[in-house]
Design a protein around this motif. Structure first.
Motif, mmCIF file in Angstrom:
data_model
loop_
_atom_site.group_PDB
_atom_site.id
_atom_site.type_symbol
_atom_site.label_atom_id
_atom_site.label_comp_id
_atom_site.label_asym_id
_atom_site.label_seq_id
_atom_site.Cartn_x
_atom_site.Cartn_y
_atom_site.Cartn_z
ATOM 1 N N VAL A 177 52.677 82.976 73.941
ATOM 2 C CA VAL A 177 52.884 84.256 73.701
ATOM 3 C C VAL A 177 51.646 85.287 74.523
ATOM 4 N N GLY A 178 50.904 84.318 75.320
ATOM 5 C CA GLY A 178 49.787 84.922 75.900
ATOM 6 C C GLY A 178 48.489 84.969 75.384
ATOM 7 N N GLN A 179 47.407 85.149 76.135
ATOM 8 C CA GLN A 179 45.838 85.228 75.782
ATOM 9 C C GLN A 179 45.737 83.869 74.704
ATOM 10 N N GLY A 180 46.241 82.689 75.368
ATOM 11 C CA GLY A 180 45.789 81.467 74.520
ATOM 12 C C GLY A 180 46.636 81.447 73.199
ATOM 13 N N PHE A 181 47.548 82.063 72.850
ATOM 14 C CA PHE A 181 48.259 81.992 71.626
ATOM 15 C C PHE A 181 49.728 81.302 71.726
ATOM 16 N N LEU A 182 50.041 80.719 70.738
ATOM 17 C CA LEU A 182 51.422 79.973 70.753
ATOM 18 C C LEU A 182 52.191 80.369 69.565
ATOM 19 N N ALA A 183 53.247 80.608 69.577
ATOM 20 C CA ALA A 183 54.074 80.891 68.571
ATOM 21 C C ALA A 183 55.081 79.546 68.154
ATOM 22 N N PHE A 184 55.225 79.237 67.122
ATOM 23 C CA PHE A 184 56.281 78.325 66.586
ATOM 24 C C PHE A 184 57.442 78.849 66.101
ATOM 25 N N ILE A 185 58.399 78.848 66.809
ATOM 26 C CA ILE A 185 59.702 79.614 66.409
ATOM 27 C C ILE A 185 61.110 78.360 66.199
ATOM 28 N N PRO A 186 61.651 78.597 65.110
ATOM 29 C CA PRO A 186 62.599 77.928 65.024
ATOM 30 C C PRO A 186 63.852 78.097 65.955
ATOM 31 N N HIS A 187 64.410 77.152 66.607
ATOM 32 C CA HIS A 187 65.377 77.217 67.246
ATOM 33 C C HIS A 187 66.676 76.754 66.878
ATOM 34 N N SER A 188 66.804 75.965 65.829
ATOM 35 C CA SER A 188 68.020 75.382 65.437
ATOM 36 C C SER A 188 68.244 75.150 63.956
ATOM 37 N N ARG A 189 69.378 74.949 63.373
ATOM 38 C CA ARG A 189 69.295 74.584 61.984
ATOM 39 C C ARG A 189 70.067 73.211 61.705
ATOM 40 N N SER A 190 69.773 72.540 60.691
ATOM 41 C CA SER A 190 70.593 71.342 60.339
ATOM 42 C C SER A 190 71.529 71.741 59.093
ATOM 43 N N ILE A 191 72.774 71.875 59.448
ATOM 44 C CA ILE A 191 73.558 72.370 58.449
ATOM 45 C C ILE A 191 74.615 71.184 57.957
ATOM 46 N N SER A 192 74.801 70.906 56.600
ATOM 47 C CA SER A 192 75.348 69.613 56.163
ATOM 48 C C SER A 192 76.987 70.278 56.475
ATOM 49 N N PRO A 193 77.984 69.549 56.823
ATOM 50 C CA PRO A 193 79.141 69.869 57.013
ATOM 51 C C PRO A 193 79.742 69.610 55.507
#
Length: 78
Positions: free
Chosen positions: A26-42
Motif C-alpha cells: 500500500v506504499g511507503q513501506g506498508f503492507l496490508a494483509f487482505i482476505p482473498h477467499s473463504r473456505s465454506i463447507s458444502p
C-alpha cells in the motif's frame, strides 16, 4: 472431514483461520494483509473463521495422539 462424518477430531479447538490472506503493498513501506477467499463447507454452509473447529473428543494437544490411539484400539476391539 468432521462435517461429512469421515473423521473423529481429537484435541483442542483450532484458532479459526479460514480466510486466506494476500499481501498487498500500500506504499511507503506498508503492507496490508487482505482476505482473498473463504473456505465454506458444502455440508454446513458455514466456515470456521473466528470459531475454529471444535473437536469431537476434547483433550489437551499434548494428549491428543495417545487419546486417538486409544479410540482406535477400542473401536477395533468391538
Amino acid at each position: 472431514m468432521q462435517a461429512t462424518k469421515r473423521a473423529t477430531i481429537v484435541g483442542e479447538t483450532t484458532s479459526g483461520g479460514a480466510h486466506p490472506t494476500g499481501q498487498f503493498d500500500v506504499g511507503q513501506g506498508f503492507l496490508a494483509f487482505i482476505p482473498h477467499s473463504r473456505s465454506i463447507s458444502p455440508i454446513t454452509k458455514t466456515d470456521w473463521e473466528g470459531t475454529g473447529v471444535i473437536p469431537d473428543v476434547q483433550v489437551p494437544a499434548d494428549q491428543a495422539l495417545q487419546k486417538a490411539i486409544e479410540l482406535i484400539v477400542d473401536a477395533k476391539s468391538k
